[in-house]
Write a protein that holds these residues in place. Structure first.
Motif, PDB file in Angstrom:
ATOM      1  N   GLN A   7      47.396 -10.219  14.530  1.00  0.00           N
ATOM      2  CA  GLN A   7      47.079 -11.598  14.228  1.00  0.00           C
ATOM      3  C   GLN A   7      47.987 -12.067  13.114  1.00  0.00           C
ATOM      4  O   GLN A   7      48.225 -11.357  12.127  1.00  0.00           O
ATOM      5  CB  GLN A   7      45.617 -11.758  13.810  1.00  0.00           C
ATOM      6  CG  GLN A   7      45.244 -13.223  13.594  1.00  0.00           C
ATOM      7  CD  GLN A   7      43.750 -13.409  13.401  1.00  0.00           C
ATOM      8  OE1 GLN A   7      43.073 -12.539  12.902  1.00  0.00           O
ATOM      9  NE2 GLN A   7      43.253 -14.555  13.815  1.00  0.00           N
ATOM     10  N   CYS A   8      48.469 -13.273  13.298  1.00  0.00           N
ATOM     11  CA  CYS A   8      49.350 -13.856  12.308  1.00  0.00           C
ATOM     12  C   CYS A   8      48.514 -14.463  11.191  1.00  0.00           C
ATOM     13  O   CYS A   8      47.553 -15.183  11.437  1.00  0.00           O
ATOM     14  CB  CYS A   8      50.223 -14.918  12.971  1.00  0.00           C
ATOM     15  SG  CYS A   8      51.321 -15.740  11.809  1.00  0.00           S
ATOM     16  N   ASP A   9      48.902 -14.155   9.975  1.00  0.00           N
ATOM     17  CA  ASP A   9      48.169 -14.711   8.840  1.00  0.00           C
ATOM     18  C   ASP A   9      48.592 -16.151   8.559  1.00  0.00           C
ATOM     19  O   ASP A   9      47.906 -16.872   7.844  1.00  0.00           O
ATOM     20  CB  ASP A   9      48.422 -13.863   7.591  1.00  0.00           C
ATOM     21  CG  ASP A   9      47.806 -12.477   7.729  1.00  0.00           C
ATOM     22  OD1 ASP A   9      46.770 -12.362   8.401  1.00  0.00           O
ATOM     23  OD2 ASP A   9      48.366 -11.520   7.188  1.00  0.00           O
ATOM     24  N   ASP A  10      49.707 -16.528   9.099  1.00  0.00           N
ATOM     25  CA  ASP A  10      50.195 -17.874   8.823  1.00  0.00           C
ATOM     26  C   ASP A  10      49.578 -18.899   9.762  1.00  0.00           C
ATOM     27  O   ASP A  10      49.043 -19.907   9.335  1.00  0.00           O
ATOM     28  CB  ASP A  10      51.718 -17.900   8.956  1.00  0.00           C
ATOM     29  CG  ASP A  10      52.365 -17.127   7.819  1.00  0.00           C
ATOM     30  OD1 ASP A  10      51.727 -16.976   6.764  1.00  0.00           O
ATOM     31  OD2 ASP A  10      53.506 -16.659   7.991  1.00  0.00           O
ATOM     32  N   CYS A  11      49.659 -18.616  11.054  1.00  0.00           N
ATOM     33  CA  CYS A  11      49.169 -19.600  12.011  1.00  0.00           C
ATOM     34  C   CYS A  11      47.929 -19.107  12.743  1.00  0.00           C
ATOM     35  O   CYS A  11      47.301 -19.851  13.470  1.00  0.00           O
ATOM     36  CB  CYS A  11      50.272 -19.954  13.020  1.00  0.00           C
ATOM     37  SG  CYS A  11      50.729 -18.598  14.106  1.00  0.00           S
ATOM     38  N   GLY A  12      47.581 -17.860  12.536  1.00  0.00           N
ATOM     39  CA  GLY A  12      46.348 -17.356  13.105  1.00  0.00           C
ATOM     40  C   GLY A  12      46.456 -16.924  14.558  1.00  0.00           C
ATOM     41  O   GLY A  12      45.455 -16.599  15.188  1.00  0.00           O
ATOM     42  N   SER A  29      56.622  -9.496  14.305  1.00  0.00           N
ATOM     43  CA  SER A  29      56.888 -10.916  14.100  1.00  0.00           C
ATOM     44  C   SER A  29      55.984 -11.738  14.990  1.00  0.00           C
ATOM     45  O   SER A  29      55.777 -11.432  16.166  1.00  0.00           O
ATOM     46  CB  SER A  29      58.360 -11.221  14.432  1.00  0.00           C
ATOM     47  OG  SER A  29      59.206 -10.516  13.553  1.00  0.00           O
ATOM     48  N   CYS A  30      55.434 -12.777  14.438  1.00  0.00           N
ATOM     49  CA  CYS A  30      54.562 -13.650  15.201  1.00  0.00           C
ATOM     50  C   CYS A  30      55.387 -14.423  16.228  1.00  0.00           C
ATOM     51  O   CYS A  30      56.405 -15.015  15.884  1.00  0.00           O
ATOM     52  CB  CYS A  30      53.867 -14.612  14.245  1.00  0.00           C
ATOM     53  SG  CYS A  30      52.940 -15.896  15.091  1.00  0.00           S
ATOM     54  N   PRO A  31      54.950 -14.396  17.477  1.00  0.00           N
ATOM     55  CA  PRO A  31      55.690 -15.129  18.511  1.00  0.00           C
ATOM     56  C   PRO A  31      55.510 -16.633  18.369  1.00  0.00           C
ATOM     57  O   PRO A  31      56.264 -17.404  18.951  1.00  0.00           O
ATOM     58  CB  PRO A  31      55.078 -14.617  19.817  1.00  0.00           C
ATOM     59  CG  PRO A  31      53.705 -14.170  19.439  1.00  0.00           C
ATOM     60  CD  PRO A  31      53.796 -13.671  18.022  1.00  0.00           C
ATOM     61  N   GLY A  32      54.517 -17.025  17.608  1.00  0.00           N
ATOM     62  CA  GLY A  32      54.261 -18.451  17.467  1.00  0.00           C
ATOM     63  C   GLY A  32      55.126 -19.093  16.400  1.00  0.00           C
ATOM     64  O   GLY A  32      55.821 -20.078  16.643  1.00  0.00           O
ATOM     65  N   CYS A  33      55.094 -18.524  15.200  1.00  0.00           N
ATOM     66  CA  CYS A  33      55.810 -19.131  14.090  1.00  0.00           C
ATOM     67  C   CYS A  33      56.941 -18.259  13.590  1.00  0.00           C
ATOM     68  O   CYS A  33      57.737 -18.689  12.770  1.00  0.00           O
ATOM     69  CB  CYS A  33      54.839 -19.441  12.953  1.00  0.00           C
ATOM     70  SG  CYS A  33      54.156 -17.973  12.149  1.00  0.00           S
ATOM     71  N   GLY A  34      56.996 -17.040  14.115  1.00  0.00           N
ATOM     72  CA  GLY A  34      58.090 -16.168  13.717  1.00  0.00           C
ATOM     73  C   GLY A  34      57.865 -15.500  12.369  1.00  0.00           C
ATOM     74  O   GLY A  34      58.743 -14.821  11.866  1.00  0.00           O
TER      75      GLY A  34
HETATM   76 ZN    ZN Z   1      52.327 -17.199  13.225  1.00  0.00          ZN
END
Ligand code: ZN
Length: 69
Positions: A7-12, A29-34
Motif C-alpha cells: 500500500q502506498c502511503d502517499d496516495c493509499g 514503487s507505487c504504480p499510481g504515483c510512483g
Molecule cells: Zn502512490
C-alpha cells in the motif's frame, strides 16, 4: 512465487507484486504515483486457518478411530 500486497502511503493505492523472497523486504514503487513510500501488507496466502479449536483438528469424514500416524 508469492504475491505480496503493498500500500502506498502517499496516495493509499493498494497494489500487488510478485516478488522473490529475497525481494520481499524491498520497497516497491507505487504504480499510481510512483512514490517509494510503500509498505507491505499481510499476504493473503497466509497460514492455514484452523476453524474451531476444540476437538479433532483433522475433519475425518470416515469416523471410527483412525490410526493416523
Ligand atoms: Zn502512490
Amino acid at each position: 512465487m508469492p504475491v505480496y500486497e503493498f500500500q502506498c502511503d502517499d496516495c493509499g493505492q493498494v497494489f500487488e507484486a510478485l516478488l522473490r523472497f529475497s525481494q520481499a523486504d524491498e520497497k516497491q514503487s507505487c504504480p499510481g504515483c510512483g512514490g517509494q513510500n510503500t509498505h507491505r501488507l499481510l499476504s493473503r496466502i497466509a497460514a492455514p486457518s484452523f476453524s474451531g479449536g476444540s476437538g479433532a483438528s483433522v475433519s475425518g469424514s470416515c469416523g471410527g478411530g483412525g490410526g493416523f500416524t
